[in-house]
Design a protein around this motif. Structure first.
Motif, PDB file in Angstrom:
ATOM      1  N   LYS A 261       0.850  -1.191   0.000  1.00 60.55           N
ATOM      2  CA  LYS A 261       0.000   0.000   0.000  1.00 60.55           C
ATOM      3  C   LYS A 261       0.889   1.245   0.000  1.00 60.55           C
ATOM      4  O   LYS A 261       2.061   1.186   0.397  1.00 60.55           O
ATOM      5  N   PHE A 262       0.299   2.356  -0.409  1.00 66.91           N
ATOM      6  CA  PHE A 262       1.049   3.616  -0.381  1.00 66.91           C
ATOM      7  C   PHE A 262       0.114   4.742   0.038  1.00 66.91           C
ATOM      8  O   PHE A 262      -0.961   4.923  -0.541  1.00 66.91           O
ATOM      9  N   ARG A 263       0.522   5.463   1.068  1.00 69.23           N
ATOM     10  CA  ARG A 263      -0.200   6.659   1.503  1.00 69.23           C
ATOM     11  C   ARG A 263       0.819   7.783   1.642  1.00 69.23           C
ATOM     12  O   ARG A 263       1.808   7.651   2.360  1.00 69.23           O
ATOM     13  N   ASP A 264       0.550   8.860   0.952  1.00 68.85           N
ATOM     14  CA  ASP A 264       1.524   9.957   0.904  1.00 68.85           C
ATOM     15  C   ASP A 264       1.408  10.813   2.160  1.00 68.85           C
ATOM     16  O   ASP A 264       0.887  11.927   2.142  1.00 68.85           O
TER      17      ASP A 264
ATOM     18  N   PHE B 102       3.913   0.498   2.687  1.00 67.24           N
ATOM     19  CA  PHE B 102       3.788  -0.525   3.730  1.00 67.24           C
ATOM     20  C   PHE B 102       3.026  -1.712   3.166  1.00 67.24           C
ATOM     21  O   PHE B 102       2.438  -1.643   2.074  1.00 67.24           O
ATOM     22  N   THR B 103       3.047  -2.802   3.918  1.00 66.08           N
ATOM     23  CA  THR B 103       2.304  -3.999   3.524  1.00 66.08           C
ATOM     24  C   THR B 103       1.105  -4.164   4.440  1.00 66.08           C
ATOM     25  O   THR B 103       1.214  -3.981   5.654  1.00 66.08           O
ATOM     26  N   MET B 104      -0.017  -4.522   3.840  1.00 68.91           N
ATOM     27  CA  MET B 104      -1.248  -4.647   4.608  1.00 68.91           C
ATOM     28  C   MET B 104      -2.029  -5.869   4.135  1.00 68.91           C
ATOM     29  O   MET B 104      -2.007  -6.219   2.957  1.00 68.91           O
ATOM     30  N   LYS B 105      -2.690  -6.528   5.073  1.00 72.38           N
ATOM     31  CA  LYS B 105      -3.681  -7.543   4.727  1.00 72.38           C
ATOM     32  C   LYS B 105      -5.037  -6.867   4.807  1.00 72.38           C
ATOM     33  O   LYS B 105      -5.406  -6.337   5.850  1.00 72.38           O
ATOM     34  N   ASP B 106      -5.767  -6.832   3.685  1.00 75.87           N
ATOM     35  CA  ASP B 106      -7.127  -6.336   3.750  1.00 75.87           C
ATOM     36  C   ASP B 106      -8.082  -7.380   3.193  1.00 75.87           C
ATOM     37  O   ASP B 106      -7.798  -8.041   2.199  1.00 75.87           O
ATOM     38  N   ALA B 107      -9.185  -7.556   3.911  1.00 74.44           N
ATOM     39  CA  ALA B 107     -10.219  -8.531   3.539  1.00 74.44           C
ATOM     40  C   ALA B 107     -11.548  -7.816   3.422  1.00 74.44           C
ATOM     41  O   ALA B 107     -11.779  -6.783   4.069  1.00 74.44           O
TER      42      ALA B 107
ATOM     43  N   ILE C  49      -5.195  -5.497   8.523  1.00 70.82           N
ATOM     44  CA  ILE C  49      -4.090  -5.650   9.473  1.00 70.82           C
ATOM     45  C   ILE C  49      -2.850  -5.045   8.834  1.00 70.82           C
ATOM     46  O   ILE C  49      -2.504  -5.361   7.692  1.00 70.82           O
ATOM     47  N   GLY C  50      -2.169  -4.178   9.563  1.00 74.48           N
ATOM     48  CA  GLY C  50      -0.927  -3.583   9.082  1.00 74.48           C
ATOM     49  C   GLY C  50       0.223  -4.560   9.284  1.00 74.48           C
ATOM     50  O   GLY C  50       0.799  -4.636  10.375  1.00 74.48           O
ATOM     51  N   VAL C  51       0.566  -5.312   8.239  1.00 76.56           N
ATOM     52  CA  VAL C  51       1.559  -6.388   8.358  1.00 76.56           C
ATOM     53  C   VAL C  51       2.907  -5.835   8.801  1.00 76.56           C
ATOM     54  O   VAL C  51       3.493  -6.294   9.792  1.00 76.56           O
ATOM     55  N   THR C  52       3.430  -4.859   8.081  1.00 79.55           N
ATOM     56  CA  THR C  52       4.750  -4.326   8.443  1.00 79.55           C
ATOM     57  C   THR C  52       4.692  -3.518   9.737  1.00 79.55           C
ATOM     58  O   THR C  52       5.688  -3.423  10.458  1.00 79.55           O
ATOM     59  N   ARG C  53       3.549  -2.947  10.041  1.00 74.46           N
ATOM     60  CA  ARG C  53       3.419  -2.180  11.285  1.00 74.46           C
ATOM     61  C   ARG C  53       3.496  -3.096  12.504  1.00 74.46           C
ATOM     62  O   ARG C  53       3.881  -2.652  13.602  1.00 74.46           O
ATOM     63  N   ILE C  54       3.111  -4.350  12.320  1.00 75.42           N
ATOM     64  CA  ILE C  54       3.202  -5.319  13.415  1.00 75.42           C
ATOM     65  C   ILE C  54       4.634  -5.381  13.941  1.00 75.42           C
ATOM     66  O   ILE C  54       4.858  -5.505  15.152  1.00 75.42           O
ATOM     67  N   LEU C  55       5.612  -5.292  13.052  1.00 71.09           N
ATOM     68  CA  LEU C  55       7.018  -5.393  13.485  1.00 71.09           C
ATOM     69  C   LEU C  55       7.348  -4.284  14.467  1.00 71.09           C
ATOM     70  O   LEU C  55       7.892  -4.530  15.546  1.00 71.09           O
ATOM     71  N   GLY C  56       7.023  -3.048  14.078  1.00 65.37           N
ATOM     72  CA  GLY C  56       7.319  -1.927  14.965  1.00 65.37           C
ATOM     73  C   GLY C  56       6.565  -2.019  16.271  1.00 65.37           C
ATOM     74  O   GLY C  56       7.116  -1.770  17.351  1.00 65.37           O
ATOM     75  N   ALA C  57       5.285  -2.397  16.210  1.00 65.28           N
ATOM     76  CA  ALA C  57       4.467  -2.490  17.420  1.00 65.28           C
ATOM     77  C   ALA C  57       4.980  -3.580  18.350  1.00 65.28           C
ATOM     78  O   ALA C  57       5.036  -3.403  19.570  1.00 65.28           O
ATOM     79  N   ALA C  58       5.380  -4.722  17.780  1.00 63.48           N
ATOM     80  CA  ALA C  58       5.907  -5.819  18.601  1.00 63.48           C
ATOM     81  C   ALA C  58       7.168  -5.387  19.340  1.00 63.48           C
ATOM     82  O   ALA C  58       7.371  -5.727  20.516  1.00 63.48           O
TER      83      ALA C  58
END
Length: 577
Positions: free
Chosen positions: A138-141, A155-160, A451-460
């Motif tokens: 995904k891309f958000r400016d 970033f990478t995101m899982k969206d359903a 779910i913010g896949v790459t954001r999980i890394l920072g949050a963890a």
């Protein structure tokens, strides 16, 4: 995996542009490399974590009967124009043109594309319900990318996206996804909380956010320790702090308050509790009719120790699209500059809205619309007319819980997931319908789950670190176990036993890395503590003479001796726990 055949690139110091803990540690551990503002290369060590996050998500989504597809990163403008989001998204939506001058969006999300898929593929009620998901870039400016992967642009995101025949079906699909998210975050090994949330720009009728609990989190999470009530600050209901309004006991009086423009200063001057004062917030709503712009000014009243909740304010009928009034507008409507404003004797009529708590106050203090003066002993009905009452404030710790089961507490969290009941917000604008049992077209009910896949890394990492580095939960670690041989290139005994143990762990399905780089013990240990591998085994001549190896968990203060032949089973038991 042998370390000599992998890419390990650790740093003693974080780059100067690294900000929060997770950003610094990921840079130092060689997990990410910045190539532009908010844009990172995921290095091999970091990518292994991302793949583990994705694997858990994919497994639980499949278990919940969601169907994986892959939608494009670049999407035609026409789809976004159908829903109106081409204009509404603003500058965060990256717009590009191809060689033919056609406009496209670099997707920040995929509601339009998936709705287009469904409206062309789903014809009958017999094909519903259905749930599609993908894991995609995904891309958000972002105006101010910061905090590494926590607020990047790419970033990478899982969206359903679920599609149902009716509201009842939507609610069932929503609950299935909610339950799947709980399983996902439990498997991640993270402390998290699901909270009721505001739908924001996505739209729809109901939503929950999933937050990883961390002191460094940007979001305030409101919850009741005695019940299941939980909401983010934007959505948390603030009950009135008095159930009834007491009768007046004071006469209205215009009181001099020279130089005292803030509620705190007025309360101190008058020797009154801050909770007896009322603050004024002025908003302007501009409306256009046949080319003529008119202004409405709104006065919002809060208790002096409370803060305005802007999301709640925006939901007051007639106030959508508001902005904070300028000083010139305030003088025009109230006859005085900010600091002495109130609902009595305004220069021009204003729309007055009061918070629930203010509505039940008596004998309170507010501005007199005159510099250096406030009214004391103000009472509703007697001194000013009753006003519109809404919940417009942020809750504070100790407020009563809306479910009546105790008082509220507040903790910080990092949003990493969000589930929405969208309803027909997109199917209506994009004409996504199905034929019911009677052959009549009906709008599809839609849900959205991210779910913010790459954001999980920072949050963890924000939740799990110490002064040595990262402490990964085992499920997310780039490697579960690291073998650290002392003198691997110098001792035949060490090499033989290390290779034997390495083979045994691999055969047992353990994700193990053998550090055969020949590093000194101190440097070797420092690398793996920084990287955050949760389980370490040390093989050395001294221990082998006694038939022992050393095990140390990443959170353990000291190593534990384990018999050589027992180590494979010992590690498997640790991993199972």
């Amino acid at each position: 995996m042998r370390a000599s055949r992998f890419f390990i690139s650790t740093l003693k110091e974080a780059p100067s542009d690294a900000e929060i803990v997770s950003h610094k540690l990921m840079m130092r551990a060689g997990m990410i490399k910045r190539i532009g503002s908010g844009i990172y290369t995921y290095m091999p060590m970091g990518l292994r974590v991302i793949r583990k996050v994705e694997a858990i998500i994919r497994e639980e989504m499949n278990n919940a009967h969601a169907i994986e597809l892959l939608m494009p990163l670049v999407q035609p403008a026409e789809l976004w124009q159908e829903t109106g989001r081409w204009d509404k998204m603003g500058a965060e939506l990256m717009r590009v043109k191809d060689r033919h001058g056609r406009e496209f969006a670099i997707q920040p999300t995929s509601e339009e594309v998936v709705t287009d898929v469904v409206r062309t593929e789903i014809k009958s009620y017999r094909q519903l319900p259905i749930n599609f998901y993908h894991i995609q870039t995904k891309f958000r400016d972002e105006r101010r990318p910061r905090f590494g992967l926590m607020r990047g642009r790419e970033f990478t995101m899982k969206d359903a996206y679920s599609f149902d025949r009716d509201i009842d079906g939507l609610k069932k699909s929503y609950q299935i996804m909610f339950d799947a998210y709980v399983k996902i975050f439990n498997r991640f090994g993270l402390q998290f909380r699901a909270v009721a949330a505001d739908n924001g720009a996505i739209g729809g009728s109901g939503s929950h956010e999933f937050h990883v609990i961390a002191d460094t989190g940007e979001d305030a999470l409101v919850y009741c320790p005695n019940s299941d009530y939980a909401a983010n600050m934007e959505a948390a209901e603030a009950l009135p702090l008095s159930s009834v309004r007491a009768a007046p006991t004071q006469a209205l009086a215009k009181t001099a308050t020279p130089g005292k423009a803030k509620c705190e200063d007025v309360a101190a001057l008058l020797n009154l509790p801050l909770a007896q004062t009322v603050k004024s917030i002025v908003l302007t709503v501009e409306k256009e009719d046949k080319g003529v712009t008119s202004k409405q000014v709104w006065l919002l009243l809060l208790r002096g120790d409370h803060e305005l909740n802007e999301v709640k304010a925006a939901k007051i009928p007639g106030i959508a699209g508001y902005r904070f009034a300028s000083e010139a507008e305030i003088v025009e409507w109230f006859g005085t500059p900010p600091g002495y404003l109130g609902p009595i004797n305004t220069k021009k009529p204003v729309n007055v809205v009061v918070d629930r708590t203010v509505a039940n106050m008596h004998d309170f203090v507010c501005g007199a619309n005159e510099v250096d003066f406030h009214f004391t002993g103000v009472n509703w009905g007697r001194d000013l007319p009753e006003a519109q009452v809404f919940d417009i404030r942020n809750v504070v710790e100790g407020d009563p819980s809306p479910d009546g089961k105790g008082t509220l507490a507040i903790q910080r969290g990092i949003e990493v997931g969000h589930v929405f009941q969208l309803g027909t917000a997109y199917s209506e604008s994009m004409k996504a319908t199905y034929l019911d049992e009677n052959g009549k077209p009906q709008l599809i009910q839609m849900g959205c789950y991210g779910i913010g896949v790459t954001r999980i890394l920072g949050a963890a990492i924000e939740q799990n670190f110490d002064d040595k580095g990262i402490i990964w939960p085992t499920a997310l670690a780039p490697f579960e176990v690291v073998l650290c041989p002392m003198g691997y290139d110098r001792s035949e005994a060490v090499k033989a036993e290390t290779d034997k143990l390495y083979a045994a762990l691999q055969a047992a399905g353990v994700d193990v890395i053998l550090d055969d780089r020949g590093e000194r013990p101190g440097a070797m240990f420092a690398d793996w503590e920084l990287i955050g591998v949760p389980h370490r085994i040390v093989v050395g001549d001294r221990g082998l003479k006694e038939g022992k190896l050393e095990y140390q968990g990443r959170r353990d203060a000291a190593a534990t001796p384990v018999a050589l032949e027992e180590m494979p089973g010992f590690i498997q038991a640790k991993l199972a726990n």
